[in-house]
Motif scaffolding. Structure first.
Motif, PDB file in Angstrom:
ATOM      1  N   GLU A 106       0.831  -1.210   0.000  1.00 23.09           N
ATOM      2  CA  GLU A 106       0.000   0.000   0.000  1.00 23.09           C
ATOM      3  C   GLU A 106       0.868   1.263   0.000  1.00 23.09           C
ATOM      4  O   GLU A 106       0.585   2.221  -0.720  1.00 23.09           O
ATOM      5  N   ASP A 134       2.283   1.643  -3.425  1.00 23.70           N
ATOM      6  CA  ASP A 134       1.289   2.150  -4.373  1.00 23.70           C
ATOM      7  C   ASP A 134       1.084   3.656  -4.223  1.00 23.70           C
ATOM      8  O   ASP A 134       0.962   4.365  -5.217  1.00 23.70           O
ATOM      9  N   ARG A 135       1.060   4.136  -2.991  1.00 27.58           N
ATOM     10  CA  ARG A 135       0.897   5.583  -2.778  1.00 27.58           C
ATOM     11  C   ARG A 135       2.073   6.361  -3.368  1.00 27.58           C
ATOM     12  O   ARG A 135       1.884   7.385  -4.023  1.00 27.58           O
ATOM     13  N   ARG A 176       4.154   5.309  -5.753  1.00 28.76           N
ATOM     14  CA  ARG A 176       4.088   5.139  -7.212  1.00 28.76           C
ATOM     15  C   ARG A 176       3.072   6.099  -7.824  1.00 28.76           C
ATOM     16  O   ARG A 176       3.346   6.751  -8.826  1.00 28.76           O
ATOM     17  N   ASP A 177       1.920   6.231  -7.178  1.00 27.34           N
ATOM     18  CA  ASP A 177       0.855   7.089  -7.709  1.00 27.34           C
ATOM     19  C   ASP A 177       1.201   8.577  -7.656  1.00 27.34           C
ATOM     20  O   ASP A 177       0.664   9.359  -8.425  1.00 27.34           O
ATOM     21  N   ARG A 178       2.086   8.973  -6.750  1.00 27.42           N
ATOM     22  CA  ARG A 178       2.522  10.373  -6.689  1.00 27.42           C
ATOM     23  C   ARG A 178       3.458  10.747  -7.835  1.00 27.42           C
ATOM     24  O   ARG A 178       3.617  11.920  -8.152  1.00 27.42           O
ATOM     25  N   HIS A 179       4.096   9.757  -8.439  1.00 26.33           N
ATOM     26  CA  HIS A 179       5.120  10.029  -9.455  1.00 26.33           C
ATOM     27  C   HIS A 179       4.902   9.181 -10.707  1.00 26.33           C
ATOM     28  O   HIS A 179       5.844   8.607 -11.244  1.00 26.33           O
ATOM     29  N   THR A 180       3.694   9.134 -11.194  1.00 26.45           N
ATOM     30  CA  THR A 180       3.390   8.274 -12.340  1.00 26.45           C
ATOM     31  C   THR A 180       4.158   8.672 -13.597  1.00 26.45           C
ATOM     32  O   THR A 180       4.462   7.821 -14.430  1.00 26.45           O
ATOM     33  N   ASP A 181       4.505   9.944 -13.723  1.00 30.80           N
ATOM     34  CA  ASP A 181       5.254  10.387 -14.906  1.00 30.80           C
ATOM     35  C   ASP A 181       6.694   9.868 -14.913  1.00 30.80           C
ATOM     36  O   ASP A 181       7.377   9.959 -15.939  1.00 30.80           O
TER      37      ASP A 181
END
Length: 192
Positions: free
Chosen positions: A172, A175-176, A178-183
């Protein structure tokens, strides 16, 4: 560096064994046994591997430091650096280099063909930019195998020439982040 810091905290080898028992402290080997808490970020747009000018080095260092700040702001960290050698004896470096342990990298029946990696861990308070020279050398492939971890070794940051592998405490948390830096993620299905 003290083997048992104040407060009775276990020595580094014991800390590592408690948290990461399925792998030696070798950054590129952590990904397979700890894939469920791993994410990789690339250092430059479009997964470009090497910076060619100061503006690209600024992007590389900003990406490295952004994630390091998220992981370690306000804490003490260990910065682990390797020293490759053909001898099992630990080289004499600076007195405060903080020898941690030695790893046999290549075991060969002939002693002159064996190779070792001596790990040194320096403890310091994390501050944005405090290891920029080391990070820049890593991005330029002058240094490899660096690990940055909190004092309890719960999270690991492993920069390499082209990006960084990050190992977190839970899927979890991974994932958090990863989701902050998807670029900054790879478009490859495996995340590499």
């Amino acid at each position: 560096m003290q083997q048992v810091p104040e407060g009775g905290q276990p020595a580094l080898p014991e800390l590592w064994q408690q948290r990461w028992p399925d792998c030696l402290p070798v950054g590129y080997k952590l990904r397979d046994p700890y894939r469920d808490v791993w994410v990789r970020f690339h250092s430059l747009p479009e997964s470009k591997r090497y910076a060619v000018d100061e503006s690209e080095y600024a992007v590389v260092l900003e990406r490295y430091n952004t994630v390091l700040d998220e992981l370690f702001a306000g804490t003490e960290v260990y910065v682990v650096t390797p020293f490759g050698a053909t001898e099992p004896e630990v080289p004499l470096l600076e007195p405060d280099a903080g020898y941690w342990q030695s790893l046999l990298v290549e075991d060969d029946p002939e002693p002159e063909f064996r190779t070792y990696c001596h790990l040194f861990a320096a403890q310091l308070p994390w501050q944005h930019g405090c290891i920029d020279k080391l990070l820049r050398d890593t991005a330029h492939d002058k240094v490899a195998g660096v690990l940055v971890t909190d004092s309890l070794m719960q999270r690991i940051y492993h920069p390499y020439d082209g990006g960084a592998d990050v190992f977190l405490t839970t899927p979890e948390e991974r994932d958090r982040m990863r989701d902050r830096h998807t670029d900054w993620l790879s478009s490859h299905p495996s995340g590499l």
